[in-house]
Write a protein that holds these residues in place. Structure first.
Motif, PDB file in Angstrom:
ATOM      1  N   ASN A 194     -25.701   6.180   9.767  1.00 64.33           N
ATOM      2  CA  ASN A 194     -26.970   5.908   9.621  1.00 64.33           C
ATOM      3  C   ASN A 194     -27.533   6.857  10.806  1.00 64.33           C
ATOM      4  N   ASP A 219     -21.725   7.212  18.844  1.00 66.82           N
ATOM      5  CA  ASP A 219     -22.416   5.930  18.189  1.00 66.82           C
ATOM      6  C   ASP A 219     -21.307   5.253  17.304  1.00 66.82           C
ATOM      7  N   ASP A 234     -19.513   6.223  12.538  1.00 65.77           N
ATOM      8  CA  ASP A 234     -19.575   5.098  11.552  1.00 65.77           C
ATOM      9  C   ASP A 234     -19.320   5.695  10.135  1.00 65.77           C
ATOM     10  N   THR A 262     -27.079   2.171  16.945  1.00 62.40           N
ATOM     11  CA  THR A 262     -27.683   3.577  16.236  1.00 62.40           C
ATOM     12  C   THR A 262     -28.821   3.699  16.839  1.00 62.40           C
TER      13      THR A 262
END
Ligand SMILES: Nc1ncnc2c1ncn2[C@@H]1O[C@H](COP(=O)(O)OP(=O)(O)OP(=O)(O)O)[C@@H](O)[C@H]1O
Ligand SMILES: [Mg+2]
Lengths: 264, 225
Positions: free
Chosen positions: A45, A120, A40, A17
C-alpha cells in the motif's frame, strides 16, 4: 550509519502505512535522507499513498532473488530532491519469499546510504512481522484508542521485549476528541500508562488523511491539517527535539484559531 | 517394382518419397535395399544428399533415427524430413501464434496475465496488475497497471491502448512510466501506441503512425511460411 525503525501494530488497519509514509515524509522535509521499506508483501500500500505505484519496476523480492540490484528497485520520490525513497514490496509473492537473514543484510545495506530506514510492517505476528523486526534498531508501535488495538499492541510489546530492540515508542492514532472527552475510550494517559511505553505522539482522526492518501500525497505535506501537525511533531521528537504534546484542549484552541485566523 | 519408397533425382539432391499407404517396416526394408543398390551404383568418393518426403505421415523422432541409421554414412547424408501434415498439437500452437489471444477480463492487483504471441485484452488492468505477452499487447479498456510486451525480448512488439491513466509500459527490457505531468501529452483521451524506436528509446506515438512505424503489425503468418 543510519537507523532502521520498524512501524508495527499487531492489529491491522490502525495506521502503520499512513504513519510510515507521513513520518518518512516529515523527516525528508527536515532534510533527512529517508528510505521507506514496504514489507507488506502481497498487499502493498505504501507505494499507493505516496503516489508512486506506477513507477515500480522491481521490488524487494526481485532484489532478494537476484533479479535486480538494490539500487534498481529503489524509487525516488520526485517531490523531494534526493530525500525520500521507497523500496516497494512484491505484489505477487509469498511472505516467506524472504527470511530474517536476508532482511538483516538488505537493511544493513540501506543504513549505509540513508539517515532513516522506516520499515512498514504487515499486520499480524507471522513471518512478515518477524522479518520486519529482525533488522530494526528501534520500533514505533501504532495503536488506536480502541481496546482491541491496545490488546494487540500489548502483545507486540511483549514480542519485541524478547528481541534486542529497545522498548517501542507509541503513537496513538485516529483520536476522536469528543469520544475521548466523553470517556467512551481510554484517554492518552491511560493508554500510555497501561502499555507502559514511551509516548512518541498522537494523531487525531482527520478526514484529510484519507483524502490526501487517495491523491498520493501524504497529509503531512500540508501543515494546516491537524493530522499533519501530529506527524510533524512525531518526526521532530524522533530527531531529538522536545515538542509539547498536542492536547485535546489545545486542539480546541487551534480550532478557534482556525475559525478566526486568516488561513482556512 | 518398389511400392513403398520412390527415389527421384532433383537438383537439390535426391528426393526419397515414402508412400503413405506402405507400412513403416516395409519402408525400412526397401530403404535398406535401395541403399545397397545405390552403394553399388555410385563411384566411391561420390557424396549424396537426400531429403525425405514423408507425405501424409508424420515420423516420430525414433522413426527418423531408424531411417538415418540406414542411410547416413561417410558419403550419404539427409538434409531434411518434409511432411505434408502436422500434429493437432503443433497446429494449435501455430494457430495460436498466428492470431492474437483474446481475453475478456479484469486483471486485478497482484495478478499476472501471461500470453504467448499477441494479446488482445478487452477489459481493465487495475493498478498493481500486470499483462504480459511475448508479442504485442492491445488493450480495449483501461490500462492502469503494467503492460509488458515482447516479454521474452522482442523489442519490435508494441503496446496499444488508451493511455489516460497513470500506468507503466515495458517492451522487452525497456520501461516507460506513463503519468500526468506538465508539458507531457502522453496521457490523453485517444488511442496511442508505445514502441521502441531505432535509437532503442521507448516512444509514445499517435495511432496514425502505426502503419509507418510498424508496418508488419497485423500481417502474421504464425511462422508457418
Ligand atoms: N489519523 C487518521 N485519520 C483518519 N483516517 C486515518 C488516520 N490514520 C489512518 N487512517 C485511515 O485508516 C485506514 C488504515 O490505515 P493504514 O492503511 O495506514 O493502516 P495499516 O495499519 O497500515 O493497515 P494494514 O494493517 O492493513 O497494513 C486508511 O484508510 C487510512 O487512510
Ligand atoms: Mg499497511
Amino acid at each position: 550509519m543510519g537507523k532502521a525503525i520498524v512501524v508495527t501494530s499487531g492489529k491491522g488497519g490502525v495506521g502503520k502505512t499512513t504513519s510510515t509514509a507521513n513520518i518518512g515524509t516529515a523527516l525528508a522535509l527536515q532534510s533527512k535522507k529517508v528510505c521507506l521499506v514496504d514489507m507488506d508483501i502481497g498487499l502493498r500500500n505504501l507505494d499507493v499513498i505516496l503516489g508512486l505505484e506506477n513507477r515500480i519496476i522491481y521490488d524487494i523480492i526481485d532484489v532478494v532473488e537476484g533479479r535486480a540490484k538494490l539500487h534498481q528497485a529503489i524509487i525516488k520520490d520526485k517531490r523531494f530532491n534526493d530525500q525520500l525513497f521507497l523500496l516497494p514490496a512484491a505484489q505477487h509473492a509469498d511472505k516467506n519469499a524472504i527470511n530474517e537473514e536476508q532482511m538483516i543484510e538488505l537493511i544493513g545495506e540501506l543504513k549505509k546510504d540513508y539517515d532513516y530506514v522506516l520499515i512498514d510492517c504487515p499486520a499480524g505476528i507471522e513471518q512478515g512481522f518477524k522479518n520486519s523486526i529482525a533488522a530494526a534498531d528501534d520500533a514505533i508501535l501504532v495503536t488506536t484508542p480502541e481496546i482491541s488495538a491496545i490488546r494487540d499492541a500489548d502483545r507486540i510489546i511483549g514480542l519485541i521485549e524478547q528481541t534486542s530492540i529497545q522498548a517501542p515508542k507509541l503513537i496513538i492514532n485516529r483520536i476522536r476528541k469528543s469520544m475521548m472527552q466523553n470517556g467512551d475510550v481510554m484517554d492518552i494517559d491511560e493508554i500510555t500508562r497501561h502499555l507502559s511505553v514511551e509516548l512518541l505522539g498522537i494523531v487525531f482522526e482527520d478526514d484529510e488523511v484519507v483524502r490526501s492518501s487517495n491523491k498520493g500525497n501524504p497529509v503531512v505535506l500540508d501543515p494546516s491539517h491537524i493530522a499533519s501537525q501530529g506527524y510533524r511533531n512525531i518526526a521532530r521528537r524522533l530527531l531529538g527535539d522536545t515538542v509539547p504534546l498536542m492536547t485535546l484542549k489545545e486542539e480546541k484552541r487551534s480550532f478557534w484559531k482556525k475559525l478566526f485566523g486568516k488561513k482556512n | 517394382m518398389n511400392n513403398a519408397v520412390t527415389l527421384k533425382g532433383r537438383k537439390e539432391g535426391f528426393q526419397l518419397i515414402l508412400h503413405s499407404s506402405a507400412s513403416f517396416e516395409k519402408i525400412l526394408e526397401e530403404i535398406k535395399e535401395l541403399k545397397v543398390q545405390l552403394k553399388n551404383d555410385t563411384q566411391t568418393g561420390h557424396e549424396l544428399n537426400f531429403y525425405v518426403k514423408t507425405g501424409n505421415r508424420e515420423l516420430t523422432d525414433s522413426e527418423k533415427k531408424q531411417i538415418e541409421d540406414i542411410i547416413v554414412d561417410d558419403h550419404f547424408s539427409i538434409s531434411s524430413f518434409q511432411s505434408d501434415v502436422i500434429s493437432i498439437e503443433d497446429a494449435l500452437k501455430l494457430h495460436q501464434a498466428s492470431r492474437p489471444r483474446l481475453e475478456v477480463r479484469t486483471v486485478r492487483s497482484g495478478q499476472i496475465l501471461d500470453a504467448q504471441g499477441d494479446l488482445l485484452l478487452i477489459g481493465e488492468v487495475h493498478p498493481g496488475g500486470t499483462v504480459r505477452a511475448t508479442g504485442s499487447i492491445f488493450v480495449i479498456g483501461e490500462l492502469k497497471g503494467i503492460a509488458h510486451a515482447g516479454f521474452s525480448g522482442n523489442e519490435s512488439a508494441i503496446v496499444l491502448a488508451n493511455f489516460r491513466h497513470n500506468a507503466q509500459v515495458r517492451i522487452g527490457g525497456n520501461v516507460h512510466v506513463i503519468e500526468k505531468s506538465e508539458g507531457n501529452s502522453e496521457q490523453s483521451d485517444e488511442i496511442k501506441f508505445v514502441c521502441v524506436n531505432d535509437l532503442h528509446i521507448i516512444e509514445v506515438s499517435p495511432l496514425h503512425d502505426l502503419k509507418t512505424i510498424r508496418p508488419e503489425i497485423g500481417k502474421h503468418s504464425g511462422g508457418l511460411f
